[in-house]
Design a protein around this motif. Structure first.
Motif, PDB file in Angstrom:
ATOM      1  N   LEU A  32       0.831  -1.211   0.000  1.00 36.74           N
ATOM      2  CA  LEU A  32       0.000   0.000   0.000  1.00 36.74           C
ATOM      3  C   LEU A  32       0.865   1.260   0.000  1.00 36.74           C
ATOM      4  O   LEU A  32       0.559   2.240  -0.688  1.00 36.74           O
ATOM      5  CB  LEU A  32      -0.910   0.007   1.228  1.00 36.74           C
ATOM      6  N   TRP A  33       1.939   1.226   0.759  1.00 36.08           N
ATOM      7  CA  TRP A  33       2.807   2.394   0.818  1.00 36.08           C
ATOM      8  C   TRP A  33       3.532   2.617  -0.510  1.00 36.08           C
ATOM      9  O   TRP A  33       3.654   3.751  -0.962  1.00 36.08           O
ATOM     10  CB  TRP A  33       3.806   2.241   1.959  1.00 36.08           C
ATOM     11  N   ARG A  34       4.002   1.523  -1.115  1.00 40.93           N
ATOM     12  CA  ARG A  34       4.724   1.654  -2.391  1.00 40.93           C
ATOM     13  C   ARG A  34       3.789   2.138  -3.496  1.00 40.93           C
ATOM     14  O   ARG A  34       4.195   2.903  -4.369  1.00 40.93           O
ATOM     15  CB  ARG A  34       5.351   0.322  -2.778  1.00 40.93           C
ATOM     16  N   GLN A  35       2.542   1.674  -3.461  1.00 40.49           N
ATOM     17  CA  GLN A  35       1.570   2.042  -4.501  1.00 40.49           C
ATOM     18  C   GLN A  35       0.540   3.029  -3.939  1.00 40.49           C
ATOM     19  O   GLN A  35      -0.637   2.956  -4.276  1.00 40.49           O
ATOM     20  CB  GLN A  35       0.849   0.771  -4.997  1.00 40.49           C
ATOM     21  N   ARG A  36       0.994   3.948  -3.096  1.00 35.85           N
ATOM     22  CA  ARG A  36       0.043   4.788  -2.357  1.00 35.85           C
ATOM     23  C   ARG A  36      -0.827   5.659  -3.251  1.00 35.85           C
ATOM     24  O   ARG A  36      -1.968   5.952  -2.922  1.00 35.85           O
ATOM     25  CB  ARG A  36       0.762   5.649  -1.322  1.00 35.85           C
ATOM     26  N   GLY A  37      -0.320   6.073  -4.396  1.00 33.80           N
ATOM     27  CA  GLY A  37      -1.130   6.895  -5.298  1.00 33.80           C
ATOM     28  C   GLY A  37      -2.314   6.121  -5.844  1.00 33.80           C
ATOM     29  O   GLY A  37      -3.471   6.564  -5.742  1.00 33.80           O
ATOM     30  N   SER A  38      -2.040   4.952  -6.423  1.00 37.02           N
ATOM     31  CA  SER A  38      -3.131   4.138  -6.962  1.00 37.02           C
ATOM     32  C   SER A  38      -3.991   3.554  -5.850  1.00 37.02           C
ATOM     33  O   SER A  38      -5.212   3.388  -6.018  1.00 37.02           O
ATOM     34  CB  SER A  38      -2.556   3.014  -7.836  1.00 37.02           C
ATOM     35  N   ALA A  39      -3.366   3.256  -4.686  1.00 33.87           N
ATOM     36  CA  ALA A  39      -4.141   2.746  -3.559  1.00 33.87           C
ATOM     37  C   ALA A  39      -5.138   3.792  -3.076  1.00 33.87           C
ATOM     38  O   ALA A  39      -6.288   3.476  -2.744  1.00 33.87           O
ATOM     39  CB  ALA A  39      -3.203   2.345  -2.420  1.00 33.87           C
ATOM     40  N   LEU A  40      -4.727   5.047  -3.044  1.00 28.39           N
ATOM     41  CA  LEU A  40      -5.620   6.125  -2.633  1.00 28.39           C
ATOM     42  C   LEU A  40      -6.802   6.238  -3.593  1.00 28.39           C
ATOM     43  O   LEU A  40      -7.941   6.469  -3.171  1.00 28.39           O
ATOM     44  CB  LEU A  40      -4.850   7.442  -2.572  1.00 28.39           C
ATOM     45  N   LEU A  41      -6.529   6.038  -4.890  1.00 25.06           N
ATOM     46  CA  LEU A  41      -7.600   6.096  -5.881  1.00 25.06           C
ATOM     47  C   LEU A  41      -8.637   5.007  -5.629  1.00 25.06           C
ATOM     48  O   LEU A  41      -9.853   5.269  -5.664  1.00 25.06           O
ATOM     49  CB  LEU A  41      -7.008   5.942  -7.291  1.00 25.06           C
TER      50      LEU A  41
ATOM     51  N   LEU B  76      -7.747  -4.237   3.060  1.00 25.71           N
ATOM     52  CA  LEU B  76      -7.340  -2.949   3.637  1.00 25.71           C
ATOM     53  C   LEU B  76      -7.839  -1.785   2.785  1.00 25.71           C
ATOM     54  O   LEU B  76      -8.264  -0.755   3.315  1.00 25.71           O
ATOM     55  CB  LEU B  76      -5.820  -2.888   3.779  1.00 25.71           C
ATOM     56  N   HIS B  77      -7.782  -1.950   1.469  1.00 24.95           N
ATOM     57  CA  HIS B  77      -8.340  -0.922   0.577  1.00 24.95           C
ATOM     58  C   HIS B  77      -9.798  -0.658   0.942  1.00 24.95           C
ATOM     59  O   HIS B  77     -10.219   0.494   1.107  1.00 24.95           O
ATOM     60  CB  HIS B  77      -8.262  -1.395  -0.878  1.00 24.95           C
ATOM     61  N   GLY B  78     -10.561  -1.753   1.025  1.00 24.14           N
ATOM     62  CA  GLY B  78     -11.985  -1.611   1.308  1.00 24.14           C
ATOM     63  C   GLY B  78     -12.267  -1.052   2.685  1.00 24.14           C
ATOM     64  O   GLY B  78     -13.125  -0.188   2.853  1.00 24.14           O
ATOM     65  N   GLY B  79     -11.534  -1.527   3.697  1.00 21.37           N
ATOM     66  CA  GLY B  79     -11.754  -1.051   5.056  1.00 21.37           C
ATOM     67  C   GLY B  79     -11.431   0.423   5.224  1.00 21.37           C
ATOM     68  O   GLY B  79     -12.205   1.178   5.830  1.00 21.37           O
ATOM     69  N   CYS B  80     -10.285   0.837   4.669  1.00 22.08           N
ATOM     70  CA  CYS B  80      -9.903   2.253   4.773  1.00 22.08           C
ATOM     71  C   CYS B  80     -10.893   3.145   4.024  1.00 22.08           C
ATOM     72  O   CYS B  80     -11.295   4.208   4.515  1.00 22.08           O
ATOM     73  CB  CYS B  80      -8.488   2.456   4.234  1.00 22.08           C
ATOM     74  N   GLY B  81     -11.296   2.704   2.833  1.00 22.62           N
ATOM     75  CA  GLY B  81     -12.270   3.480   2.065  1.00 22.62           C
ATOM     76  C   GLY B  81     -13.595   3.597   2.789  1.00 22.62           C
ATOM     77  O   GLY B  81     -14.224   4.664   2.799  1.00 22.62           O
ATOM     78  N   ALA B  82     -14.025   2.502   3.445  1.00 24.55           N
ATOM     79  CA  ALA B  82     -15.292   2.522   4.170  1.00 24.55           C
ATOM     80  C   ALA B  82     -15.221   3.458   5.375  1.00 24.55           C
ATOM     81  O   ALA B  82     -16.180   4.189   5.670  1.00 24.55           O
ATOM     82  CB  ALA B  82     -15.661   1.112   4.626  1.00 24.55           C
ATOM     83  N   LEU B  83     -14.090   3.444   6.091  1.00 28.36           N
ATOM     84  CA  LEU B  83     -13.941   4.344   7.242  1.00 28.36           C
ATOM     85  C   LEU B  83     -13.960   5.806   6.806  1.00 28.36           C
ATOM     86  O   LEU B  83     -14.557   6.659   7.475  1.00 28.36           O
ATOM     87  CB  LEU B  83     -12.636   4.028   7.978  1.00 28.36           C
ATOM     88  N   VAL B  84     -13.320   6.095   5.667  1.00 34.70           N
ATOM     89  CA  VAL B  84     -13.368   7.456   5.131  1.00 34.70           C
ATOM     90  C   VAL B  84     -14.813   7.841   4.802  1.00 34.70           C
ATOM     91  O   VAL B  84     -15.262   8.957   5.092  1.00 34.70           O
ATOM     92  CB  VAL B  84     -12.473   7.579   3.883  1.00 34.70           C
ATOM     93  N   ALA B  85     -15.545   6.896   4.214  1.00 36.15           N
ATOM     94  CA  ALA B  85     -16.940   7.166   3.842  1.00 36.15           C
ATOM     95  C   ALA B  85     -17.791   7.460   5.073  1.00 36.15           C
ATOM     96  O   ALA B  85     -18.614   8.385   5.064  1.00 36.15           O
ATOM     97  CB  ALA B  85     -17.511   5.972   3.075  1.00 36.15           C
ATOM     98  N   ILE B  86     -17.612   6.689   6.156  1.00 35.70           N
ATOM     99  CA  ILE B  86     -18.377   6.920   7.379  1.00 35.70           C
ATOM    100  C   ILE B  86     -18.063   8.306   7.936  1.00 35.70           C
ATOM    101  O   ILE B  86     -18.955   9.043   8.385  1.00 35.70           O
ATOM    102  CB  ILE B  86     -18.069   5.839   8.431  1.00 35.70           C
ATOM    103  N   GLY B  87     -16.778   8.691   7.899  1.00 35.10           N
ATOM    104  CA  GLY B  87     -16.393  10.017   8.369  1.00 35.10           C
ATOM    105  C   GLY B  87     -17.031  11.120   7.539  1.00 35.10           C
ATOM    106  O   GLY B  87     -17.516  12.120   8.075  1.00 35.10           O
ATOM    107  N   VAL B  88     -17.037  10.946   6.214  1.00 38.81           N
ATOM    108  CA  VAL B  88     -17.650  11.940   5.325  1.00 38.81           C
ATOM    109  C   VAL B  88     -19.153  12.032   5.583  1.00 38.81           C
ATOM    110  O   VAL B  88     -19.731  13.128   5.639  1.00 38.81           O
ATOM    111  CB  VAL B  88     -17.366  11.592   3.855  1.00 38.81           C
TER     112      VAL B  88
END
Length: 294
Positions: free
Chosen positions: A15-24, A226-238
């Protein structure tokens, strides 16, 4: 335990190495869950409001000016004998006009000096736990046909229509959210496959050394999760930030129509299910990408 620790370390490093695409990919999942969660926030609050209105449901019986005392006594006897009636209140023509002046002061000025046009009425409060729809409908029909009754306004009829609209809105949210989640799964799969391509030499060496398939595919599945979990947590915050902002901005306007105390964010269980759903979607994307390891 060692296998899980290895998979987690590898997934975090990827995730850290591919952080740009992972963020997308995380933002794609977050967008899908924000849409689905937004519909759920709206429908959950509408359900709460309808539940409160349903608990206080009543029907108003508007009386003709020509109603006689005997007809009024007979009507009250029908209501008193009904098992679905919790209480009733007589509202005289003068009381009805006073309520109208209080609720609509701008329109009340036009009634100055005119004869009182408001009808007398009986406001009937129903028993929410005992009043099944067929019994209440039967009472409404009986009252409508009683002598001296001009009209009957039944709250639960339009509450039932509103409930159908809310149900339809909920299905639209699930449908749209599902389409967006599938798109997010494909995005996660593509991003994880990029990570797989970046370390293909390492995987080939591990295969030559006889590493089990679970050790090769596991980090990819964990990475997708991890992609899905992090994205879901961001969504709950938004969603929560949007709810707080919307309530602060439009709370006074909403309070004029409904009790703002009935409004609330998603229940904790529903929010947890959204996070779990995001993780499941990310896991599915990781599994799709992991299939390319043979």
């Amino acid at each position: 335990m060692h296998w899980l620790s290895y998979c987690l370390d590898e997934a975090v490093g990827s995730l850290w190495r591919q952080r740009g695409s992972a963020l997308l990919s995380m933002m794609t999942i977050a967008a899908a869950i924000v849409v689905l969660g937004g519909f759920l926030v709206v429908t959950v609050n509408l359900d709460r409001v309808l539940s409160r209105w349903g608990a206080a449901a009543e029907f108003s019986i508007y009386l003709r000016d020509s109603i006689t005392q005997d007809e009024r006594v007979a009507l009250n006897r029908v209501l008193a004998d009904s098992a679905v009636v919790a209480s009733r209140e007589f509202v005289s023509k003068a009381d009805a006009l006073s309520r109208f002046r209080k609720d609509f002061p701008d329109l009340a000025a036009g009634l100055d000096g005119a004869e009182n046009p408001m009808p007398a009425s009986i406001e009937v409060r129903l028993r929410p736990q005992a009043a099944d729809q067929s019994a209440v409908d039967a009472l409404a029909r009986l009252v409508q046909q009683a002598p001296g009754v001009g009209d009957v306004r039944f709250d639960r009829r339009w509450l039932a229509r509103l409930s159908s609209i809310v149900s339809g809105l909920r299905w639209v949210g699930w449908l749209l959210g599902s389409v967006l989640v599938m798109a997010a799964v494909l995005t996660v799969s593509t991003v994880v496959r990029l990570a797989l391509h970046a370390k293909r030499d390492e995987l080939e060496i591990m295969q030559l050394m006889g590493a089990p398939m679970g050790l090769l595919r596991g980090p990819l599945v964990v990475e997708g999760t991890l992609h899905g979990g992090c994205g879901a947590l961001v969504a709950i915050g938004v969603l929560y930030a949007g709810f707080v902002f919307g309530k602060a901005q439009f709370g006074p306007m909403i309070s004029a129509v409904i009790d703002s105390a009935a409004l609330g964010f998603l229940p904790a269980g529903t929010a947890a299910l959204l996070v779990a759903g995001g993780m499941a979607g990310g896991c599915a994307g990781g599994l799709i990408a992991a299939r390319h390891v043979r």
